[in-house]
Motif scaffolding. Structure first.
Motif, mmCIF file in Angstrom:
data_model
loop_
_atom_site.group_PDB
_atom_site.id
_atom_site.type_symbol
_atom_site.label_atom_id
_atom_site.label_comp_id
_atom_site.label_asym_id
_atom_site.label_seq_id
_atom_site.Cartn_x
_atom_site.Cartn_y
_atom_site.Cartn_z
ATOM 1 N N PHE A 279 0.820 -1.217 0.000
ATOM 2 C CA PHE A 279 0.000 0.000 0.000
ATOM 3 C C PHE A 279 0.850 1.262 0.000
ATOM 4 C CE2 PHE A 279 -2.373 -3.383 2.168
ATOM 5 C CZ PHE A 279 -3.303 -3.598 1.175
ATOM 6 N N ARG A 280 2.139 1.079 -0.072
ATOM 7 C CA ARG A 280 3.051 2.236 -0.086
ATOM 8 C C ARG A 280 3.362 2.628 -1.521
ATOM 9 N NH1 ARG A 280 5.337 4.513 4.690
ATOM 10 N NH2 ARG A 280 4.330 3.338 6.355
ATOM 11 N N PHE A 281 2.342 2.639 -2.328
ATOM 12 C CA PHE A 281 2.591 2.913 -3.753
ATOM 13 C C PHE A 281 3.068 4.329 -3.990
ATOM 14 C CE2 PHE A 281 -1.877 2.628 -2.662
ATOM 15 C CZ PHE A 281 -2.261 3.964 -2.751
ATOM 16 N N ASN A 282 2.806 5.195 -3.026
ATOM 17 C CA ASN A 282 3.289 6.566 -3.197
ATOM 18 C C ASN A 282 4.715 6.740 -2.703
ATOM 19 O OD1 ASN A 282 2.447 6.020 -0.672
ATOM 20 N ND2 ASN A 282 1.417 7.980 -0.307
ATOM 21 N N LYS A 283 5.328 5.645 -2.243
ATOM 22 C CA LYS A 283 6.712 5.702 -1.756
ATOM 23 C C LYS A 283 7.563 4.677 -2.506
ATOM 24 C CE LYS A 283 6.116 8.454 1.915
ATOM 25 N NZ LYS A 283 5.646 8.358 3.225
ATOM 26 N N PRO A 284 7.757 4.869 -3.793
ATOM 27 C CA PRO A 284 8.462 3.840 -4.571
ATOM 28 C C PRO A 284 9.874 3.557 -4.070
ATOM 29 C CG PRO A 284 8.126 5.832 -5.883
ATOM 30 C CD PRO A 284 7.353 6.015 -4.612
ATOM 31 N N VAL A 285 10.574 4.560 -3.588
ATOM 32 C CA VAL A 285 11.944 4.343 -3.130
ATOM 33 C C VAL A 285 11.957 3.444 -1.894
ATOM 34 C CG1 VAL A 285 14.055 5.434 -2.293
ATOM 35 C CG2 VAL A 285 12.694 6.551 -4.074
ATOM 36 N N GLU A 286 11.020 3.721 -1.020
ATOM 37 C CA GLU A 286 10.900 2.910 0.186
ATOM 38 C C GLU A 286 10.592 1.449 -0.179
ATOM 39 O OE1 GLU A 286 8.079 2.908 4.065
ATOM 40 O OE2 GLU A 286 8.331 4.845 3.047
ATOM 41 N N GLN A 287 9.696 1.272 -1.140
ATOM 42 C CA GLN A 287 9.350 -0.076 -1.604
ATOM 43 C C GLN A 287 10.581 -0.810 -2.127
ATOM 44 O OE1 GLN A 287 6.239 0.015 -4.573
ATOM 45 N NE2 GLN A 287 4.672 -0.561 -3.092
ATOM 46 N N MET A 288 11.353 -0.103 -2.956
ATOM 47 C CA MET A 288 12.571 -0.702 -3.530
ATOM 48 C C MET A 288 13.544 -1.121 -2.440
ATOM 49 S SD MET A 288 12.618 -0.772 -6.813
ATOM 50 C CE MET A 288 11.369 -0.274 -7.948
ATOM 51 N N ASP A 289 13.777 -0.203 -1.510
ATOM 52 C CA ASP A 289 14.719 -0.508 -0.428
ATOM 53 C C ASP A 289 14.262 -1.736 0.358
ATOM 54 O OD1 ASP A 289 16.225 1.584 -1.195
ATOM 55 O OD2 ASP A 289 15.603 2.953 0.412
ATOM 56 N N PHE A 290 12.971 -1.760 0.617
ATOM 57 C CA PHE A 290 12.398 -2.876 1.371
ATOM 58 C C PHE A 290 12.631 -4.196 0.633
ATOM 59 C CE2 PHE A 290 8.764 -5.715 2.095
ATOM 60 C CZ PHE A 290 8.804 -5.852 3.468
ATOM 61 N N LEU A 291 12.327 -4.181 -0.656
ATOM 62 C CA LEU A 291 12.492 -5.397 -1.450
ATOM 63 C C LEU A 291 13.947 -5.821 -1.557
ATOM 64 C CD1 LEU A 291 10.143 -5.408 -4.552
ATOM 65 C CD2 LEU A 291 10.017 -6.731 -2.449
ATOM 66 N N ASN A 292 14.812 -4.833 -1.791
ATOM 67 C CA ASN A 292 16.246 -5.144 -1.911
ATOM 68 C C ASN A 292 16.755 -5.828 -0.655
ATOM 69 O OD1 ASN A 292 16.329 -4.107 -4.461
ATOM 70 N ND2 ASN A 292 17.072 -2.078 -3.836
ATOM 71 N N ALA A 293 16.361 -5.264 0.482
ATOM 72 C CA ALA A 293 16.829 -5.835 1.753
ATOM 73 C C ALA A 293 16.268 -7.247 1.941
ATOM 74 C CB ALA A 293 16.401 -4.933 2.916
ATOM 75 N N LEU A 294 15.018 -7.404 1.600
ATOM 76 C CA LEU A 294 14.361 -8.704 1.771
ATOM 77 C C LEU A 294 15.078 -9.789 0.963
ATOM 78 C CD1 LEU A 294 11.809 -9.443 3.367
ATOM 79 C CD2 LEU A 294 10.508 -9.250 1.250
ATOM 80 N N VAL A 295 15.379 -9.461 -0.282
ATOM 81 C CA VAL A 295 15.993 -10.450 -1.169
ATOM 82 C C VAL A 295 17.450 -10.710 -0.772
ATOM 83 C CG1 VAL A 295 16.670 -10.874 -3.565
ATOM 84 C CG2 VAL A 295 14.414 -9.949 -3.057
ATOM 85 N N ARG A 296 18.102 -9.650 -0.270
ATOM 86 C CA ARG A 296 19.497 -9.807 0.142
ATOM 87 C C ARG A 296 19.610 -10.697 1.378
ATOM 88 N NH1 ARG A 296 20.639 -4.513 0.237
ATOM 89 N NH2 ARG A 296 20.191 -4.415 2.444
ATOM 90 N N GLU A 297 18.664 -10.552 2.274
ATOM 91 C CA GLU A 297 18.786 -11.223 3.573
ATOM 92 C C GLU A 297 18.137 -12.604 3.635
ATOM 93 O OE1 GLU A 297 17.165 -8.242 6.150
ATOM 94 O OE2 GLU A 297 18.750 -6.843 5.545
ATOM 95 N N HIS A 298 17.370 -12.957 2.611
ATOM 96 C CA HIS A 298 16.668 -14.237 2.689
ATOM 97 C C HIS A 298 16.850 -15.064 1.427
ATOM 98 C CE1 HIS A 298 14.661 -12.952 6.334
ATOM 99 N NE2 HIS A 298 14.475 -11.782 5.743
ATOM 100 N N ASP A 299 17.001 -16.357 1.613
ATOM 101 C CA ASP A 299 17.123 -17.212 0.426
ATOM 102 C C ASP A 299 15.730 -17.575 -0.088
ATOM 103 O OD1 ASP A 299 16.145 -19.215 2.044
ATOM 104 O OD2 ASP A 299 18.070 -20.195 2.336
ATOM 105 N N ARG A 300 15.725 -18.288 -1.170
ATOM 106 C CA ARG A 300 14.470 -18.608 -1.860
ATOM 107 C C ARG A 300 13.486 -19.349 -0.948
ATOM 108 N NH1 ARG A 300 13.383 -18.856 -7.312
ATOM 109 N NH2 ARG A 300 15.527 -18.340 -7.767
ATOM 110 N N ARG A 301 14.018 -20.274 -0.158
ATOM 111 C CA ARG A 301 13.150 -21.061 0.716
ATOM 112 C C ARG A 301 12.481 -20.156 1.757
ATOM 113 N NH1 ARG A 301 13.695 -23.988 5.326
ATOM 114 N NH2 ARG A 301 15.629 -22.880 5.670
ATOM 115 N N GLU A 302 13.270 -19.230 2.285
ATOM 116 C CA GLU A 302 12.709 -18.326 3.296
ATOM 117 C C GLU A 302 11.675 -17.379 2.691
ATOM 118 O OE1 GLU A 302 16.539 -18.087 6.310
ATOM 119 O OE2 GLU A 302 16.437 -16.758 4.578
#
Ligand SMILES: [Zn+2]
Length: 393
Positions: A279-302
Motif C-alpha cells: 500500500f506504499r505505492f506513493n513511496k516507490p523508493v521505500e518499496q525498492m529498499d524494502f524489497l532489496n533488503a528482503l531479497v538480500r537477507e533471505h534465500d528462496r526457501r525463506e
C-alpha cells in the motif's frame, strides 16, 4: 533402524502384500503431494527388498543325493515376518540402507552439473538422518543424463551381495527429455533382480511411457491430526505449538519440520510488513529498499515461507469477511491472535479482492519454485496486490 513412516497405511499394506506374495514389481512410482513421505516410503520399500528376514535362510550346501524318483526336495521355508512390518529394521541390510551405506542401493536425485561430490554426500546424509527433509541445496536442479547413464552401467553389473540392486530416482518429474529417454530404456528392459523406485509430486511431469512401465503407488496428503501427533510424539513439540505448526504445514511434513526450526512469529510479522508495503505505492523508493533488503537477507526457501504466511493471512481475512456474522469465524482462521488486525484490514479496504490476491500469492510461490528471480517475483506481486486492494491512487 526402522524407517518410520507417517500414516500412508494403504500404500504400506499394498507393498507388504506384494512382498509377501513375492510379486514385487520391477519398478514403482510413488506419487503424491510434497511432504507426504515418498522418499521415506522409498527407503522402507528398499529395506523390504533386501531385508534378511524376507530371504529364505541359505541352506548349507548338501551332499549330492541321488533320488531315484526325482521327487522335488522340500525347500526350507522362511519364517513369516512378524506383524505387518515391511522390513525388520534391525538386520544388517536394513541398517545399512537406513545409513545409506548399502553397496547395492543407488540414489539419484536432481542436482546441478557442477555439484561437488561433497555436496552430494551431504544430501545423502540428510536423507539418512531424516527422509522427510532431504536437503535440496541447488537452484533449479534436474536429474542429469550422466547419472542415468552411470546407473545403466551399474545395473548391468552383478550386485555385491547377490540380492540384486535397488535404484531410487527421487523427484523423477525433474527430468529433461534426454534423461527421461535414457531412463525409459532401462525400464523397458529391466535387468533381473532390480528394484527401481521413482518418486514424483505429480504424474504430469513424467513421460507417459515411463509411467506405464511402473507400478504406481499413491501417497495421500497428511492430515493435520497426523502431523500434530507426530510432532508431539516423535519430536517432543508442545501440544500448543504442534497444533499451530500442523495448521500452517497444510499437509506437508517437510514444511512442518522447516517451521519447527523457524521463529514463526518473526515470519508472520514479516508477512504483515510485506503486505503493508503493497500500500506504499506513493513511496516507490521505500518499496525498492524494502524489497532489496528482503531479497538480500533471505534465500528462496525463506522467501517462499514468507509468501506462505502472507497467503495464510489473506485467507484468514477472506474467511473472516465471508463469515463475519458467524461466531465460528474465529475458530476457522489460523492467525487467531491477529483477528483485530484482520478486522481492521477488512474495514479499511472494503474493496480488497481477497480471492484475487490469493491467486496472485499462489502464482508467486509457484514462480519461486520454478526458480524465477525472487526480486522480480516480489516486485510484480507487490504491484498486483496494490491493484487488487481497491484503494484509491
Ligand atoms: Zn531387515
Amino acid at each position: 533402524m526402522m524407517i518410520e513412516i507417517i500414516a500412508q497405511e494403504s500404500a504400506q499394506e499394498f507393498l507388504r502384500r506384494a512382498r509377501q506374495n513375492e510379486r514385487v514389481a520391477h519398478a514403482y512410482l510413488f506419487h503424491g503431494p510434497e511432504g507426504a513421505g515418498k522418499e521415506a516410503l522409498a527407503l522402507l520399500a528398499t529395506q523390504s527388498f533386501f531385508c534378511e528376514k524376507w530371504h529364505a535362510p541359505i541352506a548349507a550346501p548338501q551332499a549330492a543325493t541321488i533320488s531315484l524318483f526325482d521327487e522335488p526336495v522340500a525347500q526350507p521355508v522362511a519364517a513369516p515376518m512378524a506383524g505387518t512390518a515391511l522390513a525388520c529394521g534391525s538386520c544388517s541390510a536394513c541398517r545399512r540402507i537406513a545409513e545409506m551405506t548399502h553397496p547395492d542401493v543407488r540414489v539419484i536425485f536432481p542436482r546441478t552439473a557442477s555439484a561437488g561430490e561433497d555436496e552430494r554426500t551431504e544430501v545423502l546424509r540428510s536423507l539418512a538422518s531424516n527422509p522427510y527433509r532431504r536437503l535440496k541445496p541447488w537452484e533449479n536442479p534436474t536429474i542429469l543424463i550422466d547419472d542415468i547413464r552411470t546407473l545403466k552401467r551399474e545395473l548391468g553389473m552383478t550386485s555385491y551381495e547377490g540380492h540384486g540392486i535397488a535404484a531410487l530416482i527421487l523427484e523423477a518429474d525433474r527430468m529433461k527429455a534426454e534423461a527421461a529417454n535414457a531412463l525409459l530404456k532401462i525400464l523397458e528392459e529391466p535387468p533381473a533382480q532390480t528394484l527401481m523406485i521413482l518418486t514424483a509430486t505429480s504424474l504430469d511431469g513424467i513421460l507417459p511411457t515411463i509411467v506405464s512401465r511402473c507400478q504406481p503407488v499413491r501417497l495421500l496428503i497428511l492430515t493435520r491430526a497426523q502431523i500434530n501427533a507426530t510432532l508431539q510424539n516423535k519430536y517432543g513439540v508442545s501440544a500448543e505449538r504442534a497444533q499451530f505448526i500442523a495448521k500452517l504445514a497444510n499437509g506437508n511434513f517437510r514444511r512442518a519440520l522447516d517451521l519447527l526450526d523457524n521463529d514463526v512469529d518473526t515470519r508472520r510479522q514479516q508477512a504483515v510488513a510485506f503486505l503493508r508495503m503493497a500500500f506504499r505505492f506513493n513511496k516507490p523508493v521505500e518499496q525498492m529498499d524494502f524489497l532489496n533488503a528482503l531479497v538480500r537477507e533471505h534465500d528462496r526457501r525463506e522467501l517462499r515461507q514468507l509468501l506462505e504466511f502472507c497467503l495464510l493471512w489473506v485467507r484468514d481475512g477472506y474467511v473472516l469477511k465471508a463469515m463475519s456474522a458467524s461466531p465460528l469465524a474465529v475458530a476457522a482462521i489460523i492467525n487467531t491472535d491477529q483477528e483485530r488486525q484482520l478486522a481492521d484490514l477488512i474495514k479499511n479496504l472494503p474493496e480488497f479482492d481477497f480471492p484475487g490476491v490469493i491467486v496472485e500469492l499462489e502464482f508467486s510461490i509457484e514462480c519461486l519454485d520454478r526458480y524465477v528471480q525472487p526480486w522480480l517475483v516480489l516486485m510484480v506481486l507487490l504491484h498486483r496486490i496494490q491493484q487488487l486492494s481497491g484503494s484509491r491512487k
